[in-house]
Motif scaffolding. Structure first.
Motif, PDB file in Angstrom:
ATOM      1  N   GLN A 619       0.678  -1.140  -0.132  1.00 40.61           N
ATOM      2  CA  GLN A 619      -0.001  -0.073   0.088  1.00 40.61           C
ATOM      3  C   GLN A 619       0.920   1.382   0.118  1.00 40.61           C
ATOM      4  N   TRP A 620       0.343   2.369  -0.808  1.00 36.63           N
ATOM      5  CA  TRP A 620       1.143   3.619  -0.883  1.00 36.63           C
ATOM      6  C   TRP A 620       0.223   4.633  -0.738  1.00 36.63           C
ATOM      7  N   PHE A 621       0.670   5.758  -0.370  1.00 35.65           N
ATOM      8  CA  PHE A 621      -0.065   6.977  -0.347  1.00 35.65           C
ATOM      9  C   PHE A 621       0.691   8.290  -0.967  1.00 35.65           C
ATOM     10  N   ILE A 622      -0.240   9.194  -1.302  1.00 35.42           N
ATOM     11  CA  ILE A 622       0.306  10.511  -1.890  1.00 35.42           C
ATOM     12  C   ILE A 622      -0.214  11.783  -0.785  1.00 35.42           C
ATOM     13  N   THR A 623       0.726  12.399  -0.526  1.00 31.84           N
ATOM     14  CA  THR A 623       0.430  13.629   0.268  1.00 31.84           C
ATOM     15  C   THR A 623      -0.268  14.677  -0.660  1.00 31.84           C
ATOM     16  N   HIS A 624      -1.262  15.439   0.003  1.00 29.78           N
ATOM     17  CA  HIS A 624      -1.822  16.435  -0.858  1.00 29.78           C
ATOM     18  C   HIS A 624      -0.935  17.915  -0.728  1.00 29.78           C
ATOM     19  N   SER A 625      -0.473  17.872   0.604  1.00 26.72           N
ATOM     20  CA  SER A 625       0.299  19.044   0.769  1.00 26.72           C
ATOM     21  C   SER A 625       1.432  18.590   2.037  1.00 26.72           C
ATOM     22  N   PRO A 626       2.308  19.570   2.204  1.00 22.50           N
ATOM     23  CA  PRO A 626       3.431  19.231   2.962  1.00 22.50           C
ATOM     24  C   PRO A 626       2.741  18.635   4.496  1.00 22.50           C
ATOM     25  N   THR A 627       3.289  17.298   4.887  1.00 17.87           N
ATOM     26  CA  THR A 627       2.940  16.858   6.080  1.00 17.87           C
ATOM     27  C   THR A 627       4.193  16.269   6.805  1.00 17.87           C
ATOM     28  N   PRO A 628       5.062  17.288   7.537  1.00 19.52           N
ATOM     29  CA  PRO A 628       6.396  17.023   7.902  1.00 19.52           C
ATOM     30  C   PRO A 628       6.224  16.041   9.355  1.00 19.52           C
ATOM     31  N   HIS A 629       5.110  15.815   9.787  1.00 16.62           N
ATOM     32  CA  HIS A 629       4.997  14.964  11.038  1.00 16.62           C
ATOM     33  C   HIS A 629       5.533  13.573  10.387  1.00 16.62           C
TER      34      HIS A 629
END
Length: 663
Positions: A619-629
């Motif tokens: 499984q993989w995911f794509i971030t919509h915006s910066p998610t530095p946590h």
């Protein structure tokens, strides 16, 4: 898996109209090779393959001698390998690298020390920062200090030495350091005051982004004294990512009278959907009257993520509104997830009309052919305990689809948490959970086990022993069913009042890096993801995550992803796919190890979902915006280089028609 993701300092790449940075841990020669499109860095260097293998095998002791190699590239790569291993046993050997003759090695050592989060590195990092001549290395040291600092040492991070007060790299590093400390719960009034200074428009973008995220994600802050400054940033900062994070933080300044009006205005007018969305999420029940009209309008926002956030606001905060008004509005909406969420609000606040609303939801459930919509309608019914039998029939004896069983079991557990759940029905609920444990479905088993150990549900007296859990656990196949295994094992320990058995995580011997595959992947390798909403293109990061990229390439060549769905979309966070079950509980028959390279979760980062370190699979995911946590916690193996406008439109149930490997 349910869980699972360089900011502008090195190379920047234009993607979907935005600019983001990739902090690469590669050598200068490797960067040149990437530009030329030649073989990846491992193809002609057996030492680099050896370092990556030792990292994959988590062999700290075997990596340490490479820190003393005469070749700076190998010292640097060894430090980065140890950053991924995250073993505090490496701290003593890493500390001397903070004064290495090569600045890139000093940077890598700082990154590795931050990844280990070892407080014994605090003093050395503090001492070195002031004397460090290289701006990039200094920035890394400041950020690492935030991961390692004690509460007592926080003051040293909050006050930069005088000669660094105007240094842009130091300001950026300080902001990231304070952000990392804030994630650990370390903050102070002086720290918050300094962060508010760093979010000002006169500071570099990296500092503003870190400061904005610190304000948004650090708990229990009182930002009311800084409301005027933050309102200005939320409305006028040139970066959507800074505006979005600051808007999200404004619920911590809710007592300032100007806040509701500004949030309503942002929800209506900001040009970026992520800012509009964050403004809605920052709204609280106390703001309901002044923001209600703006939120009603957001239900028909051109971006479905914004509309969903508006529906979620009403579900959480509309006490006193008649349920029928939500039913009427839901029936006018075409986006099924927004509609289902508004139907949940209708049922929650339905009062005397609950029966009619319940019937309307059940009728829509029967008429729908979309398993995801059916799942969300079951979730809507979870707002009414009288829907229990209807939802239970959808789950048992066998659901019509895996997705329906998963959503339905979640709905039953949620229903049990309602204040009006009948006391006399609680023993029956316990039997439902036992039935779920015996079902053999990994999602239903995992959700039921989690409910049993939930102290808020107070179910422990209803279970005499854990034998039924052990029987179910022993039928699972590892590592494929790891997530369900973990949930069952934790519940066994809870009922038996014993320590939790360590989870069986991936071992390198069971699925080593396939170097034969890695050496066929050029640095220019791209993957074209064709979805029902449009095409997205990934740049695969083979130099930074060889094991993860090799696994993805192998699965892609097998056609594994063709026909799968996007099964999870969290607004302004991630769109996730690749689950063979379609509900987030599916996996392959193997796991791979985490690869925490020096990469950051900016917009369009592609990460591997996991249930904890070294449990990654398909499984993989794509971030919509910066998610530095997510930085340093989830493997980044690719970056979206085109199609972010498609990513922003992805919704649960959208199909991954096929993935093609192209250069």
């Amino acid at each position: 898996m349910k869980s699972f993701v360089s900011f502008f300092f090195l190379a920047t790449v234009a993607v979907g109209g935005f600019s983001f940075g990739l902090a690469a841990c590669a050598s200068t020669a490797h960067v040149a090779n990437q530009a030329a499109g030649v073989s990846n860095k491992f193809a002609g260097d057996s030492t680099l393959r050896r370092l990556a293998t030792l990292q994959d095998e988590r062999r700290t002791a075997a990596l340490l001698p490479y820190l003393a190699r005469p070749e700076a590239p190998y010292r640097r790569e060894a430090a980065f390998a140890l950053a991924s291993v995250q073993d505090k046993a490496a701290t003593v050997a890493l500390l001397p690298r903070l004064i290495d003759a090569d600045a890139s090695v000093r940077k890598a050592a700082a990154y590795a020390l931050g990844q280990t989060a070892d407080s014994t590195a605090e003093s050395a990092l503090q001492q070195r920062i002031s004397a460090e001549p290289d701006p990039t290395a200094r920035r890394y040291m400041l950020e690492a200090l935030g991961r390692c600092t004690s509460r007592a040492g926080l003051a040293n991070l909050t006050r930069l030495p005088a000669h660094l007060a105007t240094d842009t790299a130091a300001l950026t590093g300080q902001a990231w350091g304070l952000y990392r400390a804030g994630l650990r719960g370390l903050t102070s009034e002086a720290t918050v005051g300094r962060i508010v200074q760093l979010v000002a428009p006169t500071n570099p973008y990296g500092a503003r982004l870190a400061a904005a995220n610190m304000l948004a994600r650090t708990r229990n802050l009182n930002l009311a004294p800084y409301a005027a400054t933050l309102l200005g940033v939320a409305q006028h900062d040139p970066s959507y990512a800074v505006r979005s994070a600051v808007a999200a933080s404004l619920n911590k300044a809710a007592t300032a009278p100007e806040v509701p009006g500004v949030l309503a205005n942002l929800a209506r007018r900001d040009p970026d959907y992520r800012v509009r969305l964050s403004a809605i999420r920052a709204m609280t029940a106390a703001m309901y009257a002044p923001v209600k009209e703006a939120t009603w309008g957001a239900l028909t926002d051109k971006n479905d993520q914004v509309a969903l956030s508006a529906a979620e606001f009403f579900l959480a905060n509309a006490k006193g509104e008649p349920g029928t008004i939500f039913l009427e509005n839901a029936n006018q909406l075409t986006q099924w997830r927004v509609r289902a969420t508004l139907l949940a609000a209708a049922l929650k606040y339905g009062g005397a009309t609950r029966g009619a609303i319940r019937t309307a939801i059940q009728q829509r459930y029967a008429a729908s052919s979309d398993v995801y919509e059916k799942g969300y309608l079951l979730r809507a019914l979870a707002e009414d305990s009288e829907s229990y039998e209807f939802v239970e029939r959808a789950v048992f004896p066998k659901p019509a689809a895996l997705v329906i069983g998963t959503y339905g079991m979640e709905a039953l557990v949620s229903m049990r948490s309602l204040a009006d759940f009948p006391t006399e029905q609680q023993p029956a609920f316990a039997l439902t959970l036992q039935r779920g444990i015996a079902s053999g479905d990994v999602a239903i088993m995992g959700i039921a086990a989690e409910a049993i150990r939930n102290p808020k549900l107070a179910l422990r007296p209803l279970f005499v022993n854990s034998d039924f859990l052990k029987t179910a656990r022993d039928k699972l196949t590892l590592p494929r069913d790891l997530e369900a295994w973990e949930s069952l094992q934790q519940t066994i320990a809870y009922l038996d009042n014993t320590p939790t058995t360590p989870f069986p995580v991936a071992k390198a011997a069971s699925h080593p890096i396939n170097w034969a595959v890695v050496q066929t992947i050029p640095t220019t390798q791209r993957a074209t993801v064709r979805t029902s909403k449009g095409t997205i293109v990934f740049q695969l990061l083979v130099n930074e995550a060889p094991g993860s990229v090799a696994s993805f390439v192998e699965l892609t060549r097998q056609g594994f992803y063709n026909g799968k769905t996007i099964h999870r979309v969290v607004p302004n966070f991630v769109a996730q796919g690749g689950c063979p079950r379609g509900d987030g509980w599916g996996s392959t028959d193997y796991n791979i190890r985490s690869e925490f390279a020096d990469l950051r979760y900016g917009e369009g980062a592609v990460g591997l979902a996991s249930a904890g370190k070294d449990t990654e699979s398909c499984q993989w995911f794509i971030t919509h915006s910066p998610t530095p946590h997510l930085d340093g916690r989830y493997t980044i193996f690719a970056q979206v280089v085109s199609g972010m406008e498609v990513v922003s439109r992805l919704e649960i149930g959208d199909r991954i028609e096929r993935i093609e490997l192209e250069q």
